[in-house]
Write a protein that holds these residues in place. Structure first.
Motif, mmCIF file in Angstrom:
data_model
loop_
_atom_site.group_PDB
_atom_site.id
_atom_site.type_symbol
_atom_site.label_atom_id
_atom_site.label_comp_id
_atom_site.label_asym_id
_atom_site.label_seq_id
_atom_site.Cartn_x
_atom_site.Cartn_y
_atom_site.Cartn_z
ATOM 1 N N MET A 181 32.528 -18.979 37.164
ATOM 2 C CA MET A 181 33.726 -18.413 36.550
ATOM 3 C C MET A 181 33.427 -17.141 35.767
ATOM 4 O O MET A 181 34.208 -16.189 35.769
ATOM 5 C CB MET A 181 34.382 -19.444 35.624
ATOM 6 C CG MET A 181 35.146 -20.528 36.353
ATOM 7 S SD MET A 181 36.611 -19.846 37.182
ATOM 8 C CE MET A 181 37.377 -21.338 37.795
ATOM 9 N N THR A 182 32.282 -17.122 35.094
ATOM 10 C CA THR A 182 31.940 -15.949 34.299
ATOM 11 C C THR A 182 31.558 -14.771 35.179
ATOM 12 O O THR A 182 31.980 -13.628 34.953
ATOM 13 C CB THR A 182 30.794 -16.283 33.324
ATOM 14 O OG1 THR A 182 31.145 -17.423 32.553
ATOM 15 C CG2 THR A 182 30.521 -15.116 32.390
ATOM 16 N N TYR A 185 35.038 -13.852 37.100
ATOM 17 C CA TYR A 185 36.196 -13.386 36.329
ATOM 18 C C TYR A 185 35.850 -12.835 34.944
ATOM 19 O O TYR A 185 36.753 -12.386 34.228
ATOM 20 C CB TYR A 185 37.203 -14.522 36.163
ATOM 21 C CG TYR A 185 37.716 -15.064 37.473
ATOM 22 C CD1 TYR A 185 38.598 -14.323 38.257
ATOM 23 C CD2 TYR A 185 37.315 -16.312 37.939
ATOM 24 C CE1 TYR A 185 39.068 -14.810 39.473
ATOM 25 C CE2 TYR A 185 37.785 -16.811 39.145
ATOM 26 C CZ TYR A 185 38.650 -16.058 39.911
ATOM 27 O OH TYR A 185 39.112 -16.546 41.103
ATOM 28 N N LEU A 187 34.969 -14.437 32.286
ATOM 29 C CA LEU A 187 35.435 -15.295 31.192
ATOM 30 C C LEU A 187 34.268 -15.583 30.257
ATOM 31 O O LEU A 187 33.194 -15.978 30.696
ATOM 32 C CB LEU A 187 36.013 -16.592 31.760
ATOM 33 C CG LEU A 187 37.123 -16.365 32.794
ATOM 34 C CD1 LEU A 187 37.633 -17.679 33.337
ATOM 35 C CD2 LEU A 187 38.272 -15.580 32.179
ATOM 36 N N VAL A 197 38.467 -21.768 29.539
ATOM 37 C CA VAL A 197 37.621 -21.733 30.729
ATOM 38 C C VAL A 197 37.361 -23.139 31.251
ATOM 39 O O VAL A 197 37.334 -23.380 32.461
ATOM 40 C CB VAL A 197 36.296 -21.005 30.433
ATOM 41 C CG1 VAL A 197 35.411 -20.988 31.664
ATOM 42 C CG2 VAL A 197 36.581 -19.584 29.981
ATOM 43 N N TYR A 200 40.104 -24.125 33.423
ATOM 44 C CA TYR A 200 39.983 -23.490 34.728
ATOM 45 C C TYR A 200 38.992 -24.260 35.600
ATOM 46 O O TYR A 200 39.224 -24.481 36.795
ATOM 47 C CB TYR A 200 39.508 -22.040 34.572
ATOM 48 C CG TYR A 200 40.556 -21.066 34.089
ATOM 49 C CD1 TYR A 200 41.885 -21.174 34.484
ATOM 50 C CD2 TYR A 200 40.207 -20.019 33.249
ATOM 51 C CE1 TYR A 200 42.845 -20.270 34.036
ATOM 52 C CE2 TYR A 200 41.155 -19.101 32.793
ATOM 53 C CZ TYR A 200 42.476 -19.237 33.199
ATOM 54 O OH TYR A 200 43.416 -18.340 32.760
ATOM 55 N N ARG A 256 45.631 -17.978 38.702
ATOM 56 C CA ARG A 256 45.585 -17.996 37.233
ATOM 57 C C ARG A 256 44.383 -17.253 36.644
ATOM 58 O O ARG A 256 44.554 -16.403 35.763
ATOM 59 C CB ARG A 256 45.633 -19.437 36.722
ATOM 60 C CG ARG A 256 47.027 -20.046 36.861
ATOM 61 C CD ARG A 256 47.209 -21.243 35.940
ATOM 62 N NE ARG A 256 46.232 -22.264 36.204
ATOM 63 C CZ ARG A 256 45.355 -22.715 35.311
ATOM 64 N NH1 ARG A 256 45.332 -22.219 34.093
ATOM 65 N NH2 ARG A 256 44.490 -23.673 35.626
ATOM 66 N N PRO A 257 43.142 -17.502 37.102
ATOM 67 C CA PRO A 257 42.040 -16.719 36.520
ATOM 68 C C PRO A 257 42.090 -15.249 36.895
ATOM 69 O O PRO A 257 41.647 -14.390 36.127
ATOM 70 C CB PRO A 257 40.780 -17.408 37.086
ATOM 71 C CG PRO A 257 41.245 -18.164 38.273
ATOM 72 C CD PRO A 257 42.652 -18.555 38.011
ATOM 73 N N HIS A 260 44.248 -13.654 34.482
ATOM 74 C CA HIS A 260 43.506 -13.565 33.218
ATOM 75 C C HIS A 260 42.734 -12.243 33.159
ATOM 76 O O HIS A 260 42.741 -11.545 32.131
ATOM 77 C CB HIS A 260 42.551 -14.755 33.115
ATOM 78 C CG HIS A 260 41.917 -14.935 31.780
ATOM 79 N ND1 HIS A 260 41.902 -16.124 31.098
ATOM 80 C CD2 HIS A 260 41.255 -14.062 30.972
ATOM 81 C CE1 HIS A 260 41.279 -15.981 29.948
ATOM 82 N NE2 HIS A 260 40.867 -14.740 29.859
ATOM 83 N N TYR A 304 34.117 -19.565 44.042
ATOM 84 C CA TYR A 304 33.887 -20.844 43.373
ATOM 85 C C TYR A 304 33.481 -21.916 44.376
ATOM 86 O O TYR A 304 32.519 -22.660 44.155
ATOM 87 C CB TYR A 304 35.131 -21.301 42.610
ATOM 88 C CG TYR A 304 34.834 -22.466 41.686
ATOM 89 C CD1 TYR A 304 34.434 -22.233 40.377
ATOM 90 C CD2 TYR A 304 34.910 -23.775 42.122
ATOM 91 C CE1 TYR A 304 34.124 -23.288 39.530
ATOM 92 C CE2 TYR A 304 34.602 -24.835 41.293
ATOM 93 C CZ TYR A 304 34.214 -24.584 39.994
ATOM 94 O OH TYR A 304 33.897 -25.633 39.172
#
Length: 429
Positions: A181-182, A185, A187, A197, A200, A256-257, A260, A304
């Motif tokens: 995720m980082t 995106y 995050l 997070v 998510y 959604r992410p 973000h 992902y």
């Protein structure tokens, strides 16, 4: 598969007769023999021969009887199992232009909409455009900017193991999700919970579970007989409602992410990420800004599924193996102590840690995180049997034993393939 209604049974019978007639016709018109495989049954072919649990073990067993390439078919579907790295290389690497397509998944691909994501795309201009996006943001030089992220997440994982060792599985799951995720995106790792997070990651895991269940052979009748999706909507089939619900969940997962990141860009607070890199570029030739954003959104969503599960499974395998082989753990710990003292290891330290590198390769080989002249009919689904490759690419040591020393330069032999060459997939994907 759920119990069938009388309508579904009638449709199944009609489809089976049609499939049988087509299969007989195709077999009689082929001049070349099929690859060897187990004997078939009338109509069903080899469907009942394929175990629903751990099929790669049966595929590996068949290698001893039928060879590196095993052909299976049933109900109009053809499958080719590749049981060696040589067979995989010949078909998926050397002839990647032919074997880069994906089978059509009526439920998860078309009805749930996952065919918009690179892993299920056909080998067409849209797929090649997504490959271009991936390469631009994830080439060998570009990924170096993510090293610090991986090191931060590793430190957080170590801290969580000290603070809450009983929940080590959940800790590893969160760490694997944080990395992806980082990187994808941007995050922020250190404030994951307050930034949402963790939510998510939980939603992403639930979506991946839905996708995995929906792709299980036999889960939906419409996958065996895709023409069913064109039947009148008044017919009482549950797959339509389930497909629509899955489509909404997958769309939410990728959107959604991504939104973000767009909010962070607008606020001037976006962190380095795959998505930020691509959104900072001009649209590719011939694409409108809206088309380009759509492509970036789905390319990001594909990461992902590609990285989260494999990272999670590999780290857990490593922890289990260290518990089972404390002698190997002592060796690698001694190497770390000698090279780094009390400092946390970093990616730049790899060359100073040869035994650790050998151990990581052995973890990847021992139990792969993703264990799956002949005539090959058009539309045949090709399965690389990674389990068989792992057990046959073991060098001079027994394949069923955990021995990192097999990857040290002084012990390696010509039959030993680096797991990095096969553990993360093949061909043009």
């Amino acid at each position: 598969m759920a119990s069938l209604s009388s309508t579904e049974i009638l449709v199944l019978a009609l489809c089976a007769v049609t499939t049988f007639t087509y299969t007989i016709y195709r077999r009689r018109t082929n001049r070349l023999p099929f690859a060897p495989g187990p004997p078939t049954r009338l109509l069903l072919g080899n469907i009942l021969h394929i175990p629903t649990r751990d099929p790669w073990l049966k595929f590996t067993e068949w290698r001893k009887q039928y060879g590196d390439v095993v052909y299976l078919h049933g109900l109009g579907n053809s499958f080719l199992v590749l049981n060696s790295l040589d067979a995989v290389t010949d078909l998926l690497e050397k002839r990647g232009a032919v074997y880069s397509d994906r089978p059509v998944f009526a439920m998860v691909g078309e009805l749930m909409g996952l065919d918009r994501s690179m892993p299920l795309m056909m080998n067409d201009p849209k797929f090649r455009m997504h490959r271009k996006l991936m390469h631009a943001a994830l080439n060998a030089d570009a990924v170096k900017k993510y090293h610090a992220i991986q090191e931060d997440v590793a430190a957080l994982l170590c801290r969580s193991m000290l603070d809450d060792p009983d929940n080590f599985i959940a800790n590893v799951r969160l760490a694997a999700g944080r990395v992806i995720m980082t990187m994808t995106y941007g995050l922020k790792v250190e404030v994951a919970d307050s930034e949402g997070v963790s939510k998510y990651i939980t939603d992403a895991d639930a979506t991946m579970g839905l996708i995995s269940r929906s792709m299980t052979p036999g889960a939906y009748l419409v996958d065996l007989f895709p023409k069913m999706k064109h039947l009148p909507r008044i017919w009482p089939f549950k797959f339509r409602a389930e497909g629509a619900a899955g489509r909404r969940k997958i769309e939410d997962f990728v959107t959604r992410p991504f939104k973000h990141v767009q909010r962070d860009i607008a606020a001037g607070d976006a962190q380095p990420s795959f998505t930020l890199d691509l959104l900072s570029e001009s649209p590719l030739d011939g694409m409108s800004p809206a088309e380009y954003e759509h492509a970036v959104k789905w390319a990001a969503g594909a990461l992902y599924g590609a990285g989260g599960e494999t990272t999670y499974a590999t780290v857990l395998n490593c922890m289990m193996l260290m518990a089972l082989h404390p002698d190997k753990q002592r060796i690698v710990q001694a190497e770390l102590d000698a090279a780094l003292g009390f400092d946390m290891p970093k990616i730049a330290d790899r060359e100073r840690l040869p035994y650790l590198q050998a151990l990581i390769k052995e973890v990847m080989r021992w139990h792969p995180a993703l264990p799956l002249g002949h005539f090959i009919p058009k539309g045949t689904v090709v399965f690389p049997n990674v389990w068989s490759i792992a057990t046959s690419s073991a060098g001079k040591y027994p394949a069923d034993q955990f021995i990192p020393e097999r990857y040290l330069e002084s012990n390696a032999d010509a039959s030993l393939a680096d797991p990095a060459a096969w553990a993360f997939g093949f061909g043009r994907r």
